[in-house]
Design a protein around this motif. Sequence first.
Motif: not given
Length: 298
Positions: A156-173
Amino acid sequence: MSDSTHTWLIGVDGGGTGCRAAIGTGAHGVLTKSEGGPANATSDFSLAIKNIRAAIAAAANSGDIDTAWLEHAEVYLGLAGVMSTQDSARIAAALPYHRVTVSDDRGTTVTGALDGADGYVLAIGTGTIAACSRGGAFDYVGGWGFQVADQGSGAWLGRAALEHVLLCHDGLAQSGGLCADVFAKFDHDPRAISSFASAARPGDFAKFAPDVIAAGKGGDPAARTILQEGADHLEACLTRLGFRAGDRLCLKGGVGPHYADYLPPVFLTNRVEPRGSALDGAFRLAGISAAHRAEKTR
């Protein structure tokens, strides 16, 4: 060792990142151990069976034990991904032993951690186990698998980390250390993350959990938010199980102890170290099964 007082015992603990086998007797305890590959019965049944058999064979070999002697061993397996009696029967039928008990890994984990004492266990590795033991009876919350549960787990932590990276890439985090470290492992290509995630198993996601934990220790806001969300869920699990201030709590697994920094202090006033591993629990339960079987034949 055909004498009933020296019945061979085999305990197996299996999860998304590996399995472990122990062989011994009630009279002599564990004589030999070995480790093997992933053994989550839901993620990949055939691979789980292959790795379990290989781990038992390796343990027998390292202990100079003829595998033919183990045909009538008392075997107890605690495996992640076991959801029904049908799962248990299917696994038992795939193994070359006559006396096999198969359960999920919760009972073996609690048995090993508390060694029969009352208390609460948060065993957080690739998956999540939240449990309590009272008078030898267990109660659990969750354990429904990564796809629909296992909040707070390494996967769950690993998936959340990948989700965070993609949000950052899209300018949403907001990007920070966690994003930079994990994104670099994919050569800063968001498509590589998407491709990875489409075929990843829980153990694959869990490989990024150490990045989240390390970033949290370094003060990264995103990592700390993810870990706090996991801790909040675990707090809710303990509350649901009836935890009260002063109750014994064991945090174990590769991730579990790291949640001590995020749980409210009231949950940690009687924190105890694990008395044993899930493999110890499986071996202990194999011995109990052998004793019960011997009692029935008297």
